[in-house]
Design a protein around this motif. Structure first.
Motif, PDB file in Angstrom:
ATOM      1  N   THR A   3     -14.163 -17.606  -5.298  1.00  0.00           N
ATOM      2  CA  THR A   3     -15.482 -18.123  -5.670  1.00  0.00           C
ATOM      3  C   THR A   3     -16.447 -16.970  -5.850  1.00  0.00           C
ATOM      4  O   THR A   3     -16.484 -16.038  -5.040  1.00  0.00           O
ATOM      5  N   LEU A   4     -17.226 -17.027  -6.919  1.00  0.00           N
ATOM      6  CA  LEU A   4     -18.333 -16.108  -7.081  1.00  0.00           C
ATOM      7  C   LEU A   4     -19.583 -16.781  -6.516  1.00  0.00           C
ATOM      8  O   LEU A   4     -19.984 -17.845  -6.978  1.00  0.00           O
ATOM      9  N   TYR A   5     -20.183 -16.148  -5.520  1.00  0.00           N
ATOM     10  CA  TYR A   5     -21.424 -16.650  -4.934  1.00  0.00           C
ATOM     11  C   TYR A   5     -22.604 -15.897  -5.537  1.00  0.00           C
ATOM     12  O   TYR A   5     -22.649 -14.661  -5.500  1.00  0.00           O
ATOM     13  N   ILE A   6     -23.534 -16.654  -6.095  1.00  0.00           N
ATOM     14  CA  ILE A   6     -24.767 -16.069  -6.622  1.00  0.00           C
ATOM     15  C   ILE A   6     -25.875 -16.363  -5.616  1.00  0.00           C
ATOM     16  O   ILE A   6     -26.129 -17.529  -5.282  1.00  0.00           O
ATOM     17  N   ILE A   7     -26.506 -15.309  -5.129  1.00  0.00           N
ATOM     18  CA  ILE A   7     -27.472 -15.429  -4.042  1.00  0.00           C
ATOM     19  C   ILE A   7     -28.872 -15.105  -4.548  1.00  0.00           C
ATOM     20  O   ILE A   7     -29.100 -14.058  -5.172  1.00  0.00           O
ATOM     21  N   GLY A   8     -29.816 -16.004  -4.273  1.00  0.00           N
ATOM     22  CA  GLY A   8     -31.201 -15.784  -4.656  1.00  0.00           C
ATOM     23  C   GLY A   8     -32.120 -15.755  -3.453  1.00  0.00           C
ATOM     24  O   GLY A   8     -31.680 -15.887  -2.298  1.00  0.00           O
ATOM     25  N   ASN A   9     -33.398 -15.606  -3.696  1.00  0.00           N
ATOM     26  CA  ASN A   9     -34.383 -15.478  -2.622  1.00  0.00           C
ATOM     27  C   ASN A   9     -34.414 -16.693  -1.709  1.00  0.00           C
ATOM     28  O   ASN A   9     -34.826 -16.604  -0.549  1.00  0.00           O
ATOM     29  N   GLY A  10     -33.959 -17.839  -2.204  1.00  0.00           N
ATOM     30  CA  GLY A  10     -33.939 -19.036  -1.379  1.00  0.00           C
ATOM     31  C   GLY A  10     -33.091 -18.878  -0.131  1.00  0.00           C
ATOM     32  O   GLY A  10     -33.348 -19.532   0.895  1.00  0.00           O
ATOM     33  N   LEU A  11     -32.079 -18.006  -0.180  1.00  0.00           N
ATOM     34  CA  LEU A  11     -31.262 -17.772   1.017  1.00  0.00           C
ATOM     35  C   LEU A  11     -32.074 -17.037   2.082  1.00  0.00           C
ATOM     36  O   LEU A  11     -32.023 -17.398   3.264  1.00  0.00           O
ATOM     37  N   ASP A  12     -32.842 -16.045   1.669  1.00  0.00           N
ATOM     38  CA  ASP A  12     -33.708 -15.352   2.626  1.00  0.00           C
ATOM     39  C   ASP A  12     -34.751 -16.304   3.204  1.00  0.00           C
ATOM     40  O   ASP A  12     -35.047 -16.271   4.405  1.00  0.00           O
ATOM     41  N   LEU A  13     -35.303 -17.144   2.355  1.00  0.00           N
ATOM     42  CA  LEU A  13     -36.303 -18.102   2.833  1.00  0.00           C
ATOM     43  C   LEU A  13     -35.685 -19.118   3.780  1.00  0.00           C
ATOM     44  O   LEU A  13     -36.337 -19.571   4.737  1.00  0.00           O
ATOM     45  N   HIS A  14     -34.430 -19.475   3.534  1.00  0.00           N
ATOM     46  CA  HIS A  14     -33.730 -20.425   4.410  1.00  0.00           C
ATOM     47  C   HIS A  14     -33.649 -19.897   5.834  1.00  0.00           C
ATOM     48  O   HIS A  14     -33.726 -20.664   6.793  1.00  0.00           O
ATOM     49  N   TRP A  15     -33.504 -18.572   5.955  1.00  0.00           N
ATOM     50  CA  TRP A  15     -33.426 -17.953   7.288  1.00  0.00           C
ATOM     51  C   TRP A  15     -34.778 -17.435   7.733  1.00  0.00           C
ATOM     52  O   TRP A  15     -34.869 -16.554   8.604  1.00  0.00           O
ATOM     53  N   LYS A  16     -35.846 -17.992   7.147  1.00  0.00           N
ATOM     54  CA  LYS A  16     -37.226 -17.760   7.580  1.00  0.00           C
ATOM     55  C   LYS A  16     -37.702 -16.321   7.388  1.00  0.00           C
ATOM     56  O   LYS A  16     -38.600 -15.846   8.098  1.00  0.00           O
ATOM     57  N   LEU A  17     -37.137 -15.620   6.442  1.00  0.00           N
ATOM     58  CA  LEU A  17     -37.653 -14.296   6.126  1.00  0.00           C
ATOM     59  C   LEU A  17     -38.910 -14.435   5.262  1.00  0.00           C
ATOM     60  O   LEU A  17     -39.009 -15.346   4.439  1.00  0.00           O
ATOM     61  N   ASN A  18     -39.842 -13.553   5.465  1.00  0.00           N
ATOM     62  CA  ASN A  18     -41.137 -13.651   4.790  1.00  0.00           C
ATOM     63  C   ASN A  18     -41.099 -12.964   3.424  1.00  0.00           C
ATOM     64  O   ASN A  18     -41.643 -11.876   3.223  1.00  0.00           O
ATOM     65  N   THR A  19     -40.461 -13.656   2.476  1.00  0.00           N
ATOM     66  CA  THR A  19     -40.319 -13.105   1.122  1.00  0.00           C
ATOM     67  C   THR A  19     -40.825 -14.071   0.059  1.00  0.00           C
ATOM     68  O   THR A  19     -40.336 -14.078  -1.069  1.00  0.00           O
ATOM     69  N   THR A  20     -41.796 -14.897   0.418  1.00  0.00           N
ATOM     70  CA  THR A  20     -42.391 -15.809  -0.554  1.00  0.00           C
ATOM     71  C   THR A  20     -43.393 -15.061  -1.430  1.00  0.00           C
ATOM     72  O   THR A  20     -43.755 -13.910  -1.159  1.00  0.00           O
ATOM     73  N   THR A  21     -43.854 -15.722  -2.478  1.00  0.00           N
ATOM     74  CA  THR A  21     -44.890 -15.113  -3.318  1.00  0.00           C
ATOM     75  C   THR A  21     -46.158 -14.863  -2.503  1.00  0.00           C
ATOM     76  O   THR A  21     -46.864 -13.882  -2.735  1.00  0.00           O
ATOM     77  N   TYR A  22     -46.437 -15.751  -1.540  1.00  0.00           N
ATOM     78  CA  TYR A  22     -47.623 -15.578  -0.698  1.00  0.00           C
ATOM     79  C   TYR A  22     -47.490 -14.341   0.185  1.00  0.00           C
ATOM     80  O   TYR A  22     -48.470 -13.618   0.418  1.00  0.00           O
ATOM     81  N   ASP A  23     -46.278 -14.080   0.681  1.00  0.00           N
ATOM     82  CA  ASP A  23     -46.041 -12.874   1.471  1.00  0.00           C
ATOM     83  C   ASP A  23     -46.241 -11.634   0.608  1.00  0.00           C
ATOM     84  O   ASP A  23     -46.858 -10.652   1.040  1.00  0.00           O
ATOM     85  N   PHE A  24     -45.728 -11.693  -0.617  1.00  0.00           N
ATOM     86  CA  PHE A  24     -45.873 -10.556  -1.522  1.00  0.00           C
ATOM     87  C   PHE A  24     -47.344 -10.280  -1.799  1.00  0.00           C
ATOM     88  O   PHE A  24     -47.780  -9.116  -1.810  1.00  0.00           O
TER      89      PHE A  24
END
Length: 287
Positions: A3-24
């Motif tokens: 399987t090829l897994y494509i990972i986006g920012n939603g994975l970081d957000l799922h684990w509560k990392l502060n990488t939203t547009t508001y954080d930026f």
């Protein structure tokens, strides 16, 4: 089959990392632009960048206002050339300062997110979700995959936008240009060299904000992926800015199926993916 897994920012957000547009935007608030009193976030907002589409919002920057507010007029009466071409250097310094503010804010956000990974705990079953023969294409700059998951020794990983941990340049920019700055302005016979050079600097600045697509790197990565039969997308919006990558994956790997995660409304996710050539073999799952 893998399987090829494509990972986006939603994975970081799922684990509560502060990488939203508001954080930026908060990190941009801490940046300054040469000659400006307001923060980089406020200056960019005054030029029409609202970050509603994150990096793609840079395509909407109001270059007419930027140019009009910062265009310098040379002192033609002076005997010193520096009194004339100084306006060109001033414009270039101003534009460079904007670019540096965006880069610095992005780096600071990613560095803080990486530090926060020390406090993230995930179930053992999820830690072992990747298996031998799989591959990972990450659109994230963070070390989330490497730090939180147990990865097989033979797994292929590509951080297509750069990997902060390896000191890669972080790719951040719009995908499709808008407005009259899509084409370079051609000076006429009555034009002023010093003014034209400033306007050319503005054009180059806008072009530099455009995403540098790493198609060669992607092609090399895909050639190294063996026996991939399906693609699973976690936390990626599947938006237009990365569509070229997705279609190349479909073209090269020709997987039997795509599975795409969604966070909000399923209808919205279907509407986005409907534009892709592989929509007919795509399923969706809540994430």
């Amino acid at each position: 089959m893998g399987t090829l897994y494509i990972i986006g920012n939603g994975l970081d957000l799922h684990w509560k990392l502060n990488t939203t547009t508001y954080d930026f935007i908060e990190y941009l608030q801490g940046q300054r632009i040469e000659g400006e009193i307001d923060s980089a976030a406020d200056v960019l907002a005054s030029y029409g960048v609202d970050w509603s589409e994150y990096e793609q919002s840079l395509a909407d920057i109001d270059l007419d206002t930027l140019e009009g507010e910062n265009l310098g007029f040379p002192d033609y009466m002076s005997d010193r050339e520096s009194d004339r071409d100084g306006v060109i250097y001033n414009m270039q310094a101003y534009l460079d300062s904007i670019q540096e503010a965006v880069r610095s804010a992005l780096k600071e956000m990613v560095e803080a997110a990486n530090d926060d990974l020390e406090n993230v705990k995930i179930p053992r079953k999820i830690r072992r979700m990747f298996h031998s023969g799989d591959a990972i294409l990450s659109f994230n700059y963070t070390s989330t995959i490497e730090e939180l998951f147990d990865l097989p020794d033979d797994i292929e990983i590509l951080h297509i936008h750069g990997f902060y941990q390896d000191d890669d340049p972080l790719i951040f920019g719009y995908g499709k240009a808008k407005g009259r700055y899509r084409a370079k302005l051609i000076p006429d016979e009555d034009s002023d060299y010093y003014i034209d050079q400033q306007r050319e600097a503005v054009f180059d600045f806008y072009q530099a904000l455009k995403k540098d697509y790493k198609m060669d790197e992607l092609n090399h990565f895909l050639r190294s992926c063996r026996n991939i039969d399906r693609v699973m997308v976690y936390g990626h919006s599947m938006g237009e800015v990365d569509a070229r990558y997705m279609e190349r994956i479909e073209q090269v790997l020709a997987p039997s199926s795509w599975a795409v995660s969604y966070h909000g409304k399923l209808r919205s996710a279907r509407s986005t993916v409907k534009e892709y050539s592989f929509y007919h073999k795509t399923t969706f799952f809540k994430f």
